[in-house]
Design an enzyme around this catalytic site. Structure first.
Site, mmCIF file in Angstrom:
data_model
loop_
_atom_site.group_PDB
_atom_site.id
_atom_site.type_symbol
_atom_site.label_atom_id
_atom_site.label_comp_id
_atom_site.label_asym_id
_atom_site.label_seq_id
_atom_site.Cartn_x
_atom_site.Cartn_y
_atom_site.Cartn_z
ATOM 1 C CE1 TYR A 1 53.522 38.839 3.193
ATOM 2 C CE2 TYR A 1 55.303 39.787 1.911
ATOM 3 C CZ TYR A 1 54.261 38.888 2.037
ATOM 4 O OH TYR A 1 53.968 38.042 0.987
ATOM 5 C CE1 TYR B 1 59.649 23.983 14.347
ATOM 6 C CE2 TYR B 1 58.819 21.735 14.353
ATOM 7 C CZ TYR B 1 58.859 23.002 14.900
ATOM 8 O OH TYR B 1 58.108 23.274 16.019
ATOM 9 N NE ARG C 1 49.097 15.765 15.890
ATOM 10 C CZ ARG C 1 48.106 15.273 15.152
ATOM 11 N NH1 ARG C 1 47.975 13.972 14.969
ATOM 12 N NH2 ARG C 1 47.225 16.076 14.563
HETATM 13 P P1 NAD Z 1 45.700 36.500 -0.054
HETATM 14 O O1 NAD Z 1 45.646 37.629 0.925
HETATM 15 O O2 NAD Z 1 44.737 36.504 -1.197
HETATM 16 O O3 NAD Z 1 45.551 35.111 0.690
HETATM 17 C C1 NAD Z 1 45.975 34.877 1.998
HETATM 18 C C2 NAD Z 1 44.929 34.023 2.691
HETATM 19 O O4 NAD Z 1 45.357 33.748 4.035
HETATM 20 C C3 NAD Z 1 43.576 34.732 2.800
HETATM 21 O O5 NAD Z 1 42.558 33.867 2.393
HETATM 22 C C4 NAD Z 1 43.468 35.083 4.277
HETATM 23 O O6 NAD Z 1 42.137 35.192 4.738
HETATM 24 C C5 NAD Z 1 44.254 33.945 4.921
HETATM 25 N N1 NAD Z 1 44.786 34.272 6.242
HETATM 26 C C6 NAD Z 1 45.446 35.382 6.627
HETATM 27 N N2 NAD Z 1 45.784 35.308 7.926
HETATM 28 C C7 NAD Z 1 45.327 34.103 8.369
HETATM 29 C C8 NAD Z 1 45.354 33.444 9.620
HETATM 30 N N3 NAD Z 1 45.943 34.005 10.702
HETATM 31 N N4 NAD Z 1 44.774 32.220 9.728
HETATM 32 C C9 NAD Z 1 44.168 31.642 8.651
HETATM 33 N N5 NAD Z 1 44.108 32.225 7.439
HETATM 34 C C10 NAD Z 1 44.686 33.436 7.304
HETATM 35 O O7 NAD Z 1 47.191 36.445 -0.599
HETATM 36 P P2 NAD Z 1 47.836 35.551 -1.747
HETATM 37 O O8 NAD Z 1 48.315 36.465 -2.791
HETATM 38 O O9 NAD Z 1 46.947 34.430 -2.102
HETATM 39 O O10 NAD Z 1 49.111 34.982 -0.979
HETATM 40 C C11 NAD Z 1 49.162 33.663 -0.454
HETATM 41 C C12 NAD Z 1 50.533 33.402 0.146
HETATM 42 O O11 NAD Z 1 51.535 33.573 -0.851
HETATM 43 C C13 NAD Z 1 50.883 34.349 1.294
HETATM 44 O O12 NAD Z 1 51.558 33.617 2.289
HETATM 45 C C14 NAD Z 1 51.818 35.349 0.648
HETATM 46 O O13 NAD Z 1 52.724 35.866 1.586
HETATM 47 C C15 NAD Z 1 52.510 34.503 -0.406
HETATM 48 N N6 NAD Z 1 52.982 35.330 -1.530
HETATM 49 C C16 NAD Z 1 52.116 35.834 -2.464
HETATM 50 C C17 NAD Z 1 52.604 36.623 -3.496
HETATM 51 C C18 NAD Z 1 51.701 37.178 -4.570
HETATM 52 O O14 NAD Z 1 52.189 37.875 -5.466
HETATM 53 N N7 NAD Z 1 50.431 36.906 -4.583
HETATM 54 C C19 NAD Z 1 53.978 36.917 -3.570
HETATM 55 C C20 NAD Z 1 54.815 36.417 -2.581
HETATM 56 C C21 NAD Z 1 54.313 35.605 -1.572
#
Ligand code: NAD
Ligand code: UDP
Length: 331
Positions: free
Chosen positions: A149, A163, A110
Site C-alpha cells: 500500500y 505526467y 488523452r
Molecule cells: P474503500 O475500500 O471503502 O474504497 C475503495 C474502493 O475501490 C472500493 O469500492 C473498491 O471496491 C474499489 N477498488 C479497489 N480495487 C479496485 C480496482 N482494481 N478497480 C476498481 N475498483 C477498485 O476505501 P476508502 O476508505 O473509500 O478509500 C478510498 C481511497 O482513499 C483509497 O484510494 C484510499 O487509499 C484513500 N485513502 C483513504 C483513507 C481513509 O481513511 N479512508 C485514508 C487515506 C487514503
C-alpha cells in the site's frame, strides 16, 4: 447549475466509503457522475440510493485494465484502504495503485482532463517528523506487510508528478489522513469501525499494543469539501496537500470515547501490535489552510455519534426486510 458548468466526472472506487460520499456530493452539485468499481471492498449498498438517478452511471471495471470513456474530470480513489483489506491480496494492491494510476493518467492525458489522486498519510510511513508536513519524505519500510500500500501509493505520486512534468497534465494529489463516517465497511478492521461494532455488541474493544499510539480522525464530510476545493484550485496547485484533522488522539482515548458515546458495557482487551504500525500520525494542514482555505469543522464526538448511528442502523436492518443488503455490508 448552468449547462456550461456541468461536468462529466469519473470517480474510480466510487462504491467505496469515500467514493460513495464523493458521488453524492458531485451529483448534488449538478454534475454527471460515472462510478467505476470492481466491488473488491466497495458495496452496492453504498450507492443503492443512486442507481435510479438520471445523472448517475455505474460501471463494473477493474482499473488495472485500460478504460476508454469520455469524461471531463477524474477522481482516482480505487484502492482498498484498510490494512486488513490491502494485505489480503498485496500483489493486487500494488497493481491497483500503480497500474491503476498509469491507466487513469493515460485516460486523463488523452482527454486533457484534470485528475485527482487519493494518496495517503501512509506515504510518511512510521514518521520521524511530527506533525507531518508535505515536504517530509517519510520513513517507509519497502519490504514489510504495509509496503504494498505505502510503496504503491508513493509510486502513484511519482507517476502523477511525472505526467505533470512530462505531459503538462493538470494533477491534484491529496494525502488523506485517517477518515471515518457512515458507510465505512463494518468488517474492514479499521479502528473506528472495529471499536464501534464491538461497543454496539458489548464485546471487549481490541486495543493493539498499549494503546498509546496516536491517529488524527477526520469526518468524511469535511474531507469531501477538501477534495472539491483541491480539484478546483488553480492549475499551479498540484500538491501533494495533506487533508486530515489535526486533532490527535491515542487509541485508548478513542476507545473510551466510543464506549461512552454508544452507552456500551464493553471493556477493553489488549492484543499484539501489528508490524510496522505507525506510532504517531497527525497532519500539518498549514498548506491546505493557506492554499485552499480549508480546515475540518466536525468535532470527533459529533462525527462519532453520526457513525455510531449508521452502524446501529446496519445492525437493526439485519433480519428485517432490508436484511439482504445489510448482510451484504457485513460480509
Ligand atoms: P474503500 O475500500 O471503502 O474504497 C475503495 C474502493 O475501490 C472500493 O469500492 C473498491 O471496491 C474499489 N477498488 C479497489 N480495487 C479496485 C480496482 N482494481 N478497480 C476498481 N475498483 C477498485 O476505501 P476508502 O476508505 O473509500 O478509500 C478510498 C481511497 O482513499 C483509497 O484510494 C484510499 O487509499 C484513500 N485513502 C483513504 C483513507 C481513509 O481513511 N479512508 C485514508 C487515506 C487514503
Ligand atoms: N487498532 C486497534 N484496534 C483495532 C484496530 C486498530 O488498536 O481493533 C489500532 C491500529 O493498530 C493502529 C490504529 O488503531 O495503531 C489505527 O488503525 P487503522 O487500521 O484504523 O488505520 P492505520 O492508521 O493504521 O492505517
Amino acid at each position: 447549475m448552468k449547462e456550461l458548468d456541468r461536468k462529466r466526472i469519473l470517480v474510480t472506487g466510487g462504491a467505496g466509503f469515500l467514493g460513495s460520499h464523493l458521488c453524492d456530493y458531485l451529483l448534488a452539485q449538478g454534475h454527471d457522475v460515472l462510478c467505476v468499481d470492481n466491488f473488491y471492498t466497495g458495496t452496492k449498498r453504498n450507492i443503492a440510493h443512486l442507481l435510479g438517478h438520471p445523472r448517475f452511471e455505474l460501471l463494473r471495471h477493474d482499473v488495472t485494465f485500460p478504460l476508454y470513456v469520455e469524461v471531463d474530470e477524474i477522481y482516482n480513489l480505487a484502492c482498498p484502504a484498510s490494512p486488513v483489506h490491502y494485505q489480503n491480496d498485496p500483489v493486487q494492491t500494488t497493481k491497483t495503485s500503480v497500474h491503476g494510476a498509469i491507466n487513469m493518467l493515460g485516460l486523463a492525458k488523452r482527454l486533457k482532463a484534470r485528475i485527482f489522486q487519493a494518496s495517503t498519510s501512509e506515504v510518511y510511513g512510521d514518521p520521524q517528523v511530527h506533525p507531518q508536513t508535505e515536504n517530509y519524505w517519510g520513513h517507509v519500510n519497502p519490504i514489510g506487510v504495509r509496503s504494498c500500500y505505502d510503496e504503491g501509493k508513493r509510486c502513484a505520486e511519482t507517476l502523477f508528478m511525472d505526467y505533470r512534468r512530462q505531459h503538462n497534465l493538470r494533477v491534484k494529489i491529496a494525502r488523506i489522513f485517517n477518515t471515518y463516517g457512515p458507510r465505512m465497511h463494518p468488517n474492514d478492521g479499521r479502528v473506528v469501525s472495529n471499536f464501534i461494532m464491538q461497543a454496539l455488541s458489548n464485546q471487549p474493544l481490541t486495543i493493539y499494543g498499549d494503546g498509546s499510539q496516536t491517529r488524527s480522525f477526520c469526518y468524511v464530510d469535511d474531507l469531501i469539501q477538501g477534495f472539491d476545493l483541491l480539484m478546483n484550485s488553480q492549475d499551479s496547485v498540484a500538491g501533494p496537500v495533506n487533508l486530515g484533522n489535526p486533532v490527535e488522539h491515542t487509541m485508548l482515548e478513542l476507545a473510551d470515547k466510543i464506549i461512552t458515546l454508544s452507552k456500551s458495557r464493553s471493556t477493553i482487551v489488549f492484543k499484539p501490535l501489528p508490524s510496522d504500525d505507525p506510532a504517531r500520525r497527525r497532519p500539518d494542514i498549514a498548506l491546505a489552510r493557506t492554499v485552499l482555505g480549508w480546515e475540518p469543522k466536525v468535532k470527533l464526538a459529533d462525527g462519532l455519534e453520526r457513525t455510531i448511528e449508521y452502524f446501529r442502523q446496519i445492525q437493526s436492518d439485519v433480519g428485517t426486510n432490508q436484511g439482504a443488503s445489510a448482510r451484504a455490508a457485513l460480509i
